[in-house]
Design a protein around this motif. Structure first.
Motif, short mmCIF file in Angstrom:
data_model
loop_
_atom_site.label_atom_id
_atom_site.label_comp_id
_atom_site.label_asym_id
_atom_site.label_seq_id
_atom_site.Cartn_x
_atom_site.Cartn_y
_atom_site.Cartn_z
N SER A 167 -1.93 3.97 -6.34
CA SER A 167 -2.02 3.28 -4.67
C SER A 167 -1.04 1.96 -4.42
O SER A 167 -0.62 1.48 -3.26
CB SER A 167 -3.65 3.21 -4.23
N LEU A 168 -1.27 0.98 -5.62
CA LEU A 168 -0.46 -0.11 -4.78
C LEU A 168 0.23 -0.14 -6.07
O LEU A 168 0.83 0.19 -7.10
CB LEU A 168 -1.48 -1.02 -5.73
N MET A 204 -8.26 1.38 1.83
CA MET A 204 -6.73 2.69 1.62
C MET A 204 -7.92 4.05 1.62
O MET A 204 -7.50 4.54 1.03
CB MET A 204 -7.23 2.61 0.03
N ILE A 232 -0.59 -5.06 1.38
CA ILE A 232 -2.43 -4.91 1.28
C ILE A 232 -2.46 -7.08 1.52
O ILE A 232 -1.67 -7.72 1.27
CB ILE A 232 -2.64 -4.76 0.00
N PHE A 265 0.89 -1.30 -0.18
CA PHE A 265 -0.15 -0.11 0.08
C PHE A 265 1.09 1.16 0.22
O PHE A 265 1.60 1.20 1.03
CB PHE A 265 -1.06 -0.15 1.73
#
Ligand SMILES: NC(=O)c1ccc[n+]([C@@H]2O[C@H](COP(=O)([O-])OP(=O)(O)OC[C@H]3O[C@@H](n4cnc5c(N)ncnc54)[C@H](OP(=O)(O)O)[C@@H]3O)[C@@H](O)[C@H]2O)c1
Ligand SMILES: NC(=O)c1ccc[n+]([C@@H]2O[C@H](COP(=O)([O-])OP(=O)(O)OC[C@H]3O[C@@H](n4cnc5c(N)ncnc54)[C@H](OP(=O)(O)O)[C@@H]3O)[C@@H](O)[C@H]2O)c1
Lengths: 349, 349
Positions: free
Chosen positions: A20-21, A56, A74, A9
Motif C-alpha cells: 500500500s505504501l 488506508m 501519507i 499511498f
C-alpha cells in the motif's frame, strides 16, 4: 533543489497493507520564495500509529478519521526543524512536534493551516521518540483515558491488552502508581519480562502461548482496557466480573481483517453481568477539565505539567522501537500491526 | 385430594426448548395440616418471560439466574388466591402477585421463604394479566430502565427492538410522553400497525420484510434499547449516531442459538463512534432512588404511585397474549421465543 523521499499511498489494502505504501524520490526547492504563512520544515522523526490503517480505505466509507488520498503522501505526527519561515508560528532553527498532518517526506512545505498542529519543543530536554511516544499521542491517550474514564481505585483489577505498546506501557505504570492490580497481555516472552520487571505489573502473560481465559480466571478482572478487540474481547466477556467496565480504546486485531473479522458471540454477557462499555477518541478528551480534583484547567495541561518531568526524573519508563530511514516505513507499519516490534514505533530520518 | 397439573423441567434444550417441559398430574392434599408459615395457594395466572430460557441450562454454568432443576416444576411470576394459611403474610381469600418462585402448577404449598416474593393485590382493580405485565416484571423493567438509564430528552431518536412485547410496549409510550422520536422494530405487519396506531411511535417496521439498516439510516438513532441482540445489534452499530448509547436489556435472538450464536464483527464502531453500552438487571434498579427529581424514595415507589393509575385512566395501552390452561405452557413459551404472539405472554388457569 534537494531530493525528497516521500511515502505515497499507493493502493487500498484488503488485509495486511503489504503493497500500500510506495517510496518515491521527488525534488524539493529549498530556495523557493515563501508566500505569507509558508514555512519549510526538515523532518527528523515520524510516528507510526495503528489508526493509520483505518485511513488506508476506500474514501467512500465514512469513519472518525479522514482517508488517505491515493497517489498523495501519507501523513501523521512527528518532529521537525524549521529551515525557512514566512509564518510567525514557525521560528527558524527551532524544533516542533506535529500531532498530525505532517507528510511522510524528508522536507515539507506548510502553510498557516498547519499552525494548530505544531508545538515548539526546542526546550523539552527529551529525545524525539519520547516526545512522540510517551509525551505524544499514545502517552496522552493512556493518561487522558485513565484519568477521565478508567478512574481506577486501589485494589481494582485491570486487564490491559497490547500492554507493552505505546499506550499500554504508560497505562500499566499509571495503574500501578494508584495501587491497581494489573494483568498484562503481550505477544512475546521478552515483552512479558518487560511488563513484569520494568513496568511493575502484577502479572503478564504471552497470549500466543498462554490461555487468556485461564489467566483471567486466576487473576480476576474488574476493568478491561481494550486495545485489541476480537477473540480477546470475547474471552474477557466470559471472564470479567459482574459490573465490569470495558474501556474501548482500539481493536488492532481487527484492523486488517475486513469482512472476515472475528465475530463476537457472547455479547449477552453485557446484560447478564451488567457490564458497561465506553469508547473514546483521545483528542476529544484534551479540552476536558480533569474529572478528579486538580489545579489544572484541562487534562492536557495537567499532563504537560506532570508527565514529561516524571520521565526526566526516571519515574516513568519509556520504551520505543526506532526504525532508521524513511524507506523503513512500510515494513515498520507491517511490524506494528503484527506485533513484531517492542514499544512505540517511530522512524528516524 | 385434588389433581394438580404441574409443569416439570424435563430436559436441557440445545436450541428451541421443544421437549423441555412436561405436564404431569400430581395429587395435592387440600386438607393437609399446615405447619407454621405454610399456606396453600390456588394459581389463577402464570407469567412466561424470556429469561426463563436461561434457566433451562446445564446447572454447572453460572449466570445471573439460577437454573431450573431437572424433574422439578419450573417457576416464575403469577397471580394466586390463598385457600388456607398458617402464615400471617398470606390472608385467606385474598389475591397475591408473585414476582418470582411460583411453581407452574394449579395448587402450590408455600412457606415463609416465599413471603418476600408475594404482594397483596386484592384491591388493585386491574386484570391479572395487566398486574403481571404492565404492572409486573416487563412494565417495571421498561419504567426503571427508562428513568434510570435511558434518561431520554425530547427530540432524541430512540430505536426499540421487540417493540410490541411486554417491555417494548411500555417503553414506546414512556418515550413518546417525553417527546422522544421512536423507531420500533417488530416481527409482523399487525404489530407494525399496533405500534404506530396504538402506541403512537413515529415509525414502526417489520424487520423480517424491511431492511433494518435502511430504516435506521432514514430515521436516525441516538439511543438503541436492545431487547434482541445478534444481527440487529450489528446493524445498529453501523448505523447509530456518533456518541450513541446502547441500553442492553436482553438478547432474545441469541437465547436458543447456543454455540451457533451470531458473531458481531463490527464492535470497532464502539471506538470509532465513541459509543457507550450499559447492561442492567431490573431487580437491581428497584431500590435505587429516582435519578431525576422525584418525591418518591425509590423508583419502585414512583412506579407504583403512577403507572397503575395511568393504566386505569386509559393513558397507557396494555396488550397481553393470554393462553388458556396450564397445558399450553410449552407451546406458549415456544411462541414467545419465536415471536408468534402479540404482547405480554400469560397463562390463564
Ligand atoms: N481511541 C483513541 O483515541 C486511540 C488513540 C491511539 C491509539 N488507539 C488504539 O490503541 C491501541 C494501541 O495503540 P498503541 O499506539 O499503543 O499501539 P502500538 O504501540 O503500536 O501497539 C500495538 C500492539 O498491538 C499488539 N497487537 C497487534 N496485533 C494484535 C493482535 N492480533 N492481537 C493482540 N495484540 C495485537 C502488538 O503487541 P503484542 O506483541 O503485545 O501483541 C502491537 O505491538 C490500538 O488499537 C490503537 O488503534 C486509540
Ligand atoms: N435486563 C433485565 O432485567 C430484563 C428483564 C426482563 C426482560 N428482559 C429481556 O428483555 C427482552 C424483552 O422481554 P419482554 O418481556 O418484553 O419479552 P416478550 O414480551 O416476550 O417479547 C419478546 C419478543 O421478542 C421478539 N423476538 C423473538 N425472537 C426474536 C428474534 N430472533 N429477533 C428479533 N425479535 C425477536 C418477538 O417479537 P417480534 O414479533 O417483534 O419479533 C417476541 O414477541 C428479552 O430479551 C428479555 O430477556 C431483560
Amino acid at each position: 533543489m534537494v531530493s525528497n523521499k516521500t511515502v505515497l499511498f499507493d493502493s487500498i489494502p484488503n488485509h495486511e497493507p503489504v503493497d500500500s505504501l510506495k517510496i518515491v524520490t521527488q525534488q524539493f526547492d529549498l530556495d523557493r520564495q515563501l508566500a505569507p504563512g509558508e514555512a519549510i520544515l526538515k523532518v527528523e522523526m515520524l510516528s507510526l500509529d495503528p489508526y493509520m490503517r483505518s485511513r488506508m480505505r476506500d474514501p467512500s466509507i465514512e469513519t472518525y478519521v479522514p482517508p488517505f488520498t491515493l497517489g498523495e503522501p501519507i501523513d501523521n505526527g512527528g518532529v521537525v526543524i524549521v529551515l525557512k519561515s514566512n509564518n510567525a508560528h514557525f521560528k527558524v532553527d527551532r524544533k516542533y512536534y506535529a500531532g498530525f498532518t505532517l507528510p511522510f517526506s524528508e522536507y515539507a512545505l506548510v502553510t498557516e493551516a498547519s499552525n494548530a498542529f505544531y508545538t515548539d519543543i526546542t526546550d523539552a530536554e527529551l529525545p524525539n521518540e519520547t516526545l512522540i511516544g510517551a509525551c505524544g499521542l499514545p502517552g496522552k491517550t493512556a493518561y487522558y483515558s485513565y484519568k477521565q474514564l478508567v478512574r481506577g481505585k486501589a485494589g481494582e483489577k485491570i486487564f490491559i491488552s497490547a500492554a507493552s505498546g505505546g499506550i499500554g506501557q504508560m497505562l500499566c505504570q499509571l495503574c500501578k502508581m494508584d495501587g491497581l492490580k494489573v494483568l498484562a497481555a503481550v505477544g512475546s516472552d521478552e515483552k512479558v519480562d518487560y511488563c513484569e520487571k520494568t513496568l511493575g505489573v502484577d502479572r503478564a502473560f504471552n497470549y500466543k502461548t498462554s490461555d487468556t481465559r485461564k489467566e483471567l480466571a486466576a487473576f480476576g478482572c474488574d476493568i478491561f482496557y481494550d486495545n485489541v478487540g476480537g477473540k480477546m474481547l470475547e474471552d474477557v466477556l466470559d471472564q470479567i466480573n459482574v459490573y465490569g467496565r470495558v474501556i474501548c480504546c482500539g481493536q488492532i486485531a481487527t484492523y486488517n481483517s475486513g469482512a472476515e473479522a472475528y465475530g463476537i458471540k457472547n455479547t449477552f454477557q453485557i446484560v447478564a453481568k451488567r457490564l458497561s462499555f465506553q469508547g473514546f477518541i483521545t483528542f476529544e478528551l484534551i479540552p476536558q477539565k480533569p474529572f478528579h480534583e486538580s489545579k489544572y484547567n484541562t487534562i492536557e495541561e495537567e499532563f504537560m505539567a506532570t508527565i514529561p518531568s516524571m520521565i526526566k526524573e526516571g519515574k516513568l519508563d519509556v520504551k520505543n522501537h526506532v526504525y532508521n530511514g524513511i524507506e523503513a516505513t512500510s515494513q515498520a507499519f507491517l511490524d506494528l500491526l503484527r506485533g513484531d516490534k517492542h514499544g512505540k514505533t517511530v522512524i528516524q530520518l
